[in-house]
Structures are given as C-alpha cells and as structure tokens.
Scaffold this active site. Structure first.
Site, mmCIF file in Angstrom:
data_model
loop_
_atom_site.group_PDB
_atom_site.id
_atom_site.type_symbol
_atom_site.label_atom_id
_atom_site.label_comp_id
_atom_site.label_asym_id
_atom_site.label_seq_id
_atom_site.Cartn_x
_atom_site.Cartn_y
_atom_site.Cartn_z
ATOM 1 N N ASP A 59 -4.661 4.143 -0.574
ATOM 2 C CA ASP A 59 -6.303 4.362 0.750
ATOM 3 C C ASP A 59 -6.583 5.608 0.639
ATOM 4 O O ASP A 59 -5.858 6.566 0.999
ATOM 5 C CB ASP A 59 -6.245 3.526 1.854
ATOM 6 C CG ASP A 59 -7.102 3.854 3.048
ATOM 7 O OD1 ASP A 59 -8.515 3.698 2.946
ATOM 8 O OD2 ASP A 59 -6.747 3.416 4.224
ATOM 9 N N GLU A 61 -4.091 -6.903 4.994
ATOM 10 C CA GLU A 61 -3.285 -6.623 5.496
ATOM 11 C C GLU A 61 -3.050 -6.694 6.062
ATOM 12 O O GLU A 61 -3.343 -7.736 7.762
ATOM 13 C CB GLU A 61 -4.369 -4.988 6.090
ATOM 14 C CG GLU A 61 -3.464 -3.869 5.995
ATOM 15 C CD GLU A 61 -3.896 -2.978 7.477
ATOM 16 O OE1 GLU A 61 -5.604 -2.898 7.216
ATOM 17 O OE2 GLU A 61 -3.732 -1.662 6.616
ATOM 18 N N GLU A 113 -8.612 1.884 -1.742
ATOM 19 C CA GLU A 113 -9.682 1.955 -0.745
ATOM 20 C C GLU A 113 -10.499 2.840 -0.217
ATOM 21 O O GLU A 113 -10.361 4.209 -0.228
ATOM 22 C CB GLU A 113 -8.734 0.768 0.242
ATOM 23 C CG GLU A 113 -9.006 1.253 1.411
ATOM 24 C CD GLU A 113 -7.736 0.741 2.256
ATOM 25 O OE1 GLU A 113 -7.590 0.282 2.578
ATOM 26 O OE2 GLU A 113 -7.956 0.330 3.853
ATOM 27 N N TRP A 160 -12.029 12.176 8.445
ATOM 28 C CA TRP A 160 -10.813 11.839 8.712
ATOM 29 C C TRP A 160 -10.442 10.644 7.396
ATOM 30 O O TRP A 160 -10.736 9.307 7.210
ATOM 31 C CB TRP A 160 -10.237 11.296 9.767
ATOM 32 C CG TRP A 160 -9.187 10.846 10.029
ATOM 33 C CD1 TRP A 160 -7.893 11.753 10.123
ATOM 34 C CD2 TRP A 160 -8.810 9.566 10.299
ATOM 35 N NE1 TRP A 160 -6.577 10.993 9.925
ATOM 36 C CE2 TRP A 160 -6.768 10.307 9.922
ATOM 37 C CE3 TRP A 160 -8.960 8.583 10.578
ATOM 38 C CZ2 TRP A 160 -5.729 8.792 10.510
ATOM 39 C CZ3 TRP A 160 -7.693 7.296 11.251
ATOM 40 C CH2 TRP A 160 -6.556 7.912 10.961
ATOM 41 N N ARG A 170 -13.201 -5.265 3.192
ATOM 42 C CA ARG A 170 -12.687 -5.240 4.231
ATOM 43 C C ARG A 170 -12.805 -5.347 5.688
ATOM 44 O O ARG A 170 -12.336 -5.019 7.082
ATOM 45 C CB ARG A 170 -11.782 -4.201 4.350
ATOM 46 C CG ARG A 170 -11.453 -3.779 3.155
ATOM 47 C CD ARG A 170 -10.218 -2.187 3.024
ATOM 48 N NE ARG A 170 -9.346 -1.979 3.935
ATOM 49 C CZ ARG A 170 -8.511 -2.530 4.582
ATOM 50 N NH1 ARG A 170 -8.373 -3.522 3.946
ATOM 51 N NH2 ARG A 170 -7.677 -1.960 4.981
ATOM 52 N N HIS A 210 -8.623 6.936 1.999
ATOM 53 C CA HIS A 210 -9.372 7.145 3.594
ATOM 54 C C HIS A 210 -10.842 8.305 3.156
ATOM 55 O O HIS A 210 -11.197 9.086 4.278
ATOM 56 C CB HIS A 210 -8.272 7.639 4.069
ATOM 57 C CG HIS A 210 -8.192 7.178 5.399
ATOM 58 N ND1 HIS A 210 -9.067 7.322 6.210
ATOM 59 C CD2 HIS A 210 -8.060 5.618 5.904
ATOM 60 C CE1 HIS A 210 -8.678 6.827 7.650
ATOM 61 N NE2 HIS A 210 -8.631 5.589 7.085
ATOM 62 N N ARG A 242 1.077 -1.027 -0.002
ATOM 63 C CA ARG A 242 0.071 -0.163 -0.091
ATOM 64 C C ARG A 242 1.132 1.265 0.361
ATOM 65 O O ARG A 242 1.867 1.474 1.061
ATOM 66 C CB ARG A 242 -1.317 0.634 1.089
ATOM 67 C CG ARG A 242 -2.034 1.063 1.065
ATOM 68 C CD ARG A 242 -2.526 0.870 2.870
ATOM 69 N NE ARG A 242 -1.875 2.308 3.385
ATOM 70 C CZ ARG A 242 -2.939 2.531 4.698
ATOM 71 N NH1 ARG A 242 -4.036 2.458 4.774
ATOM 72 N NH2 ARG A 242 -1.938 3.478 5.640
ATOM 73 N N TYR A 286 -3.085 11.473 5.571
ATOM 74 C CA TYR A 286 -3.425 10.372 5.646
ATOM 75 C C TYR A 286 -2.241 9.583 6.100
ATOM 76 O O TYR A 286 -1.835 9.346 4.315
ATOM 77 C CB TYR A 286 -4.920 9.775 5.551
ATOM 78 C CG TYR A 286 -5.265 8.406 6.136
ATOM 79 C CD1 TYR A 286 -5.331 7.968 7.054
ATOM 80 C CD2 TYR A 286 -4.610 7.429 4.871
ATOM 81 C CE1 TYR A 286 -4.961 6.806 7.925
ATOM 82 C CE2 TYR A 286 -4.714 5.742 4.990
ATOM 83 C CZ TYR A 286 -5.051 5.377 6.289
ATOM 84 O OH TYR A 286 -4.782 4.292 6.403
ATOM 85 N N GLU A 302 -13.797 -1.646 6.009
ATOM 86 C CA GLU A 302 -12.800 -1.467 7.393
ATOM 87 C C GLU A 302 -13.581 -0.773 9.028
ATOM 88 O O GLU A 302 -14.012 -1.506 9.884
ATOM 89 C CB GLU A 302 -11.712 -1.168 7.605
ATOM 90 C CG GLU A 302 -11.438 1.022 7.600
ATOM 91 C CD GLU A 302 -9.813 1.225 7.581
ATOM 92 O OE1 GLU A 302 -9.370 0.182 6.763
ATOM 93 O OE2 GLU A 302 -9.851 1.939 8.008
HETATM 94 O O1 KDG Z 1 -8.606 2.823 13.344
HETATM 95 C C1 KDG Z 1 -8.272 3.102 12.170
HETATM 96 C C2 KDG Z 1 -7.534 2.552 11.099
HETATM 97 O O2 KDG Z 1 -7.571 1.537 11.333
HETATM 98 C C3 KDG Z 1 -7.463 2.949 9.616
HETATM 99 O O3 KDG Z 1 -7.382 4.289 9.468
HETATM 100 C C4 KDG Z 1 -6.689 2.267 9.256
HETATM 101 O O4 KDG Z 1 -7.267 2.969 7.343
HETATM 102 C C5 KDG Z 1 -6.736 2.273 7.756
HETATM 103 C C6 KDG Z 1 -6.127 1.187 7.135
HETATM 104 O O5 KDG Z 1 -5.897 0.240 6.287
HETATM 105 O O6 KDG Z 1 -4.903 0.314 7.625
HETATM 106 MG MG MG Z 2 -8.368 2.178 5.294
#
Ligand code: KDG
Ligand code: MG
Length: 402
Positions: free
Chosen positions: A210, A339, A236, A402, A283, A212, A147, A159, A262
């Site tokens: 990612d 991951e 992602e 975020w 995820r 995010h 990644r 991020y 996630e």
């Molecule tokens: O707790 C939040 C994190 O695990 C996250 O921000 C990490 O996006 C993330 C990732 O893909 O590992």
């Molecule tokens: Mg992530």
C-alpha cells in the site's frame, strides 16, 4: 411487513464503531455498519436527524427504492458521510430480507460462485529483518497473500508500521499524530524490501503493498516498474485518486497491477478507471460505497472490464461490514481478494458472527441474513471516544497525503 424502529448504536470496544439496528413489525431486526473512521458522529447524526424519521413505516424488502429515496431523494448526492449512512440502512435491510426468507444473503445476490474467499493479511516491521520475521509468522498462520510494509531508513514513522509487539491501528485517541514523509527515501528502499522477501520466501506467496496515496503519477510509474521483477499481486493507492486520468500515466509505464478505491463512495469516483481499464482491483467496499445495492451494480460494470474486487477490510470497518463483504464476495463472479485485518477479541465479542478464517481463506457462514449480531449489554460498557487518523507532512513541513 414494516420498519417500526431504527436505532444508531455508537460504541468503542478498543475503537469506535457506528451500527444501525432496524426493527420490523414481525420482530425481525437487521444490522448495518455506518463507521467512518475519525468522523463517526457525523454519520450517526446524519442517520438520526435525517434518515431514520423517513424510514419508519417502509417495507424493508424495497431495498432498491429505499436506496434511491435516500440517494436521489436527498438532493445532496454522494460524499462519505451520506454514503456510509446509506450503506448502513441498505446492509440492515438485506440482513432482514435474508432472515425473513431464512437464507444467507449470498443466496439473494446470485448464490455461491466460490467456496472460499482468499484474504490477505498485514505484515509490517520497523526494519527489514523484523518485517521478514512478520512475513514468516503470517505464512505460519496459513495466509496465502500478505501485504508487506516496512520502516524506511531515515523516516521517523511510516504508514502501516508500528513498534515491535504493537498492532497497527488506523486511528488514535487524542489529537492527530503527525508523521513525516520522504518520497525519495521510500522509492529507494521499497524495491530492496521486495527483493529480500522473494529471496527468502520464494515465488508462491502473493505479495501486496500500500503506497497510501503518497506518490505522484510519474513516481508511481517508477515504483511499479522497479518492483516488476518481484511480481506483486498489486500496488495499492499509488497516487491521490481524485484525478482519475493520473492512472493512465502509471498504466502506460508498468505491468504491476493497480488497486484503488478504499476512500471512494460512488461509481462516479471510478467510472473512468473501470471503463478505460486503468486499474485491476477496486477497493470500494460495502460501508463506504453506499451498501450492497450500489456495489452490485459497480461490480457488474467492473466485470465487463476485467476489473476485480479487492475490498478494504481494515479494523475500522466493523464486523458487520466484514460479514456483508464476505456474502458479497461469495456471490459475485469477479471477486479478487479480501483484506483481513483481524479485529481485537473484544470487538468479536461485541459483534458475534458466523464468518470465520481458516488456513488463508474466509467463509461467510450459512446463517440466515448476514450472520452477524450485536451484544447490547457489552455495548453500554464501551462508550464513544474521540479518535483521529494521523496527518502527514513532507520533511520540510509541507502537508502531504497520509
Ligand atoms: O481508516 C483508514 C484505514 O482503514 C486505512 O488507512 C487502512 O489503507 C488502509 C488499508 O489498506 O487497510
Ligand atoms: Mg489502503
């Protein structure tokens, strides 16, 4: 066989973890992870106040009924706090089952579908040259999938990126840090990043990224189209995922594969994404998805629709979740990738485990149960410390994802 005791253990060996330990009248115990990053004590309280009193006396083999008892029976279904608590109970019970039957949990989930689990690591740098160097270092470590995140010129902090020599850690002690965001600068820069990575390292490595949750659907569509020449393994969390139909807009524009989930905690967060084939990788993992019991059902549904798993595995998911995920990944047919963000050595000491990494792949190990333990003497040395995830604002001060 009966459950005689259940205990919540909160500790902070470099970061916070919430662990559930369930004991039985036959002296066998099991472990489950209940860590919800930045909201740890909410889950600990949910377990202590509401779940544990109802667990005592039950047969630990009844994983389906116990899961339904706490899901349907709670009336207040779903939500990250509830589902993380439920996941910890479920994981601990599967761990007990495996130990009693003297077999690794993957054998209870269908047996071995594969010998090794492909994992992806994180490479990040504050600028392009540092990021390329990080990619190089991770290739040297044997990773086959990486990644890649980078600092964006003109944005103070991005991020997944930390200063050189520091490790990215998704929560910090003290009040939440605020970062700032510019979609325009991000979208202009990222295709250049992937062009540079492919130029330098060729086509063989899998590249992931990612976003995010920060783009709108049409912005994510542009992102996906512009990185198509660099054939990413996935993009992602392109958008904030409450609105499942957003993904149709992205899908209509690009062939870049999409991963999401996630922060999901139920099949009802992704039922349309799966059945309408709007994503490629899911995820949602064991701890935040409610445990092994519901994830098996979701994975089987996803298999029918060509969606594979790509479980979250950041450092805020404890080694207990990593162990459970690796057993799960070993057994299911539609595994995609896992991951891998290695824990600090101290975390591995607190949670001794049978799983291991070798040359780009992870292995669950062959110990009975989940093959995970907790060092109670060490736990007491590292008490809970409040920590938060960062917040994010657009450059004009507007709150943003975020
Ligand atoms: O707790 C939040 C994190 O695990 C996250 O921000 C990490 O996006 C993330 C990732 O893909 O590992
Ligand atoms: Mg992530």
């Amino acid at each position: 066989m009966k459950i005689t005791e259940a205990k919540v253990i909160v500790c902070s060996p470099t970061r916070n973890f919430v662990t559930l330990l369930i004991r039985t009248d036959e002296g066998i115990y099991g472990l489950g992870d209940a860590t919800l990053n930045g909201r740890e004590l909410a889950v600990a309280t949910y377990l202590e106040e509401y779940c544990i009193p109802c667990l005592i006396g039950r047969n630990p083999f009844d994983t389906e009924d116990i899961w339904q008892y706490f899901y349907i029976g709670a009336y207040w279904k779903r939500g990250p706090v509830t589902m993380s608590a439920l996941a910890a109970i479920d994981m601990a019970l599967w761990d007990i089952k495996g130990k009693v039957l003297n077999t690794p949990v993957y054998n209870l989930l269908g047996g071995k579908s594969r010998d090794r689990i492909m994992v992806y690591c994180h490479a990040n740098g504050t600028d392009l040259s540092q990021t390329l160097e990080e990619v190089h270092q991770h290739l040297e470590m044997g990773y086959k999938a990486i990644r890649v995140q980078t600092g964006i010129p003109g944005i103070a902090s991005t991020y997944g990126v930390v200063a050189k020599g520091e490790k990215y850690e998704p929560a910090t002690r003290g009040v939440p840090h605020e970062s700032s965001w510019s979609t325009e600068k991000y979208l202009n820069f990222i295709p250049r990043l992937f062009s540079a990575v492919r130029d330098k390292f060729g086509d063989d490595i899998h590249l992931l990224h990612d976003c995010h949750h920060r783009l709108t659907p049409i912005e994510a569509a542009r992102f996906g189209k512009e990185v198509e020449p660099f054939h990413l393994f996935w993009m992602e969390d392109p958008v904030s995922e409450e609105l499942q139909e957003s993904f149709r807009i992205i899908r209509n524009h690009t062939t870049t594969p999409i991963a999401v989930g996630e922060i999901f905690n139920s099949v009802f967060d992704c039922n349309r994404l799966i059945t309408e084939q709007l994503i490629d990788y899911l995820r949602m993992t064991i701890v935040h998805g409610g445990g092994i019991t519901p994830l098996q059902k979701v994975a089987h549904l996803a298999e029918v629709y060509n969606v594979r798993t790509g479980f979250h595995g950041a450092t805020d998911l404890s080694p207990v979740t990593m162990a459970a995920a690796l057993h799960f990944n070993t057994a299911i047919h539609n595994f995609g990738i896992q991951e891998h963000m290695p824990h600090e050595p101290l975390v591995d000491e607190v949670f001794p485990h049978a799983y291991y990494f070798r040359d780009g792949f992870m292995y669950a190990g062959d110990k009975p149960g989940l093959g995970i333990d907790i060092d109670m003497a060490l736990v007491d040395k590292y008490p809970y410390q409040r920590a938060y995830l960062p917040l994010n604002r657009r450059e004009d001060g507007t709150m943003w994802n975020w």
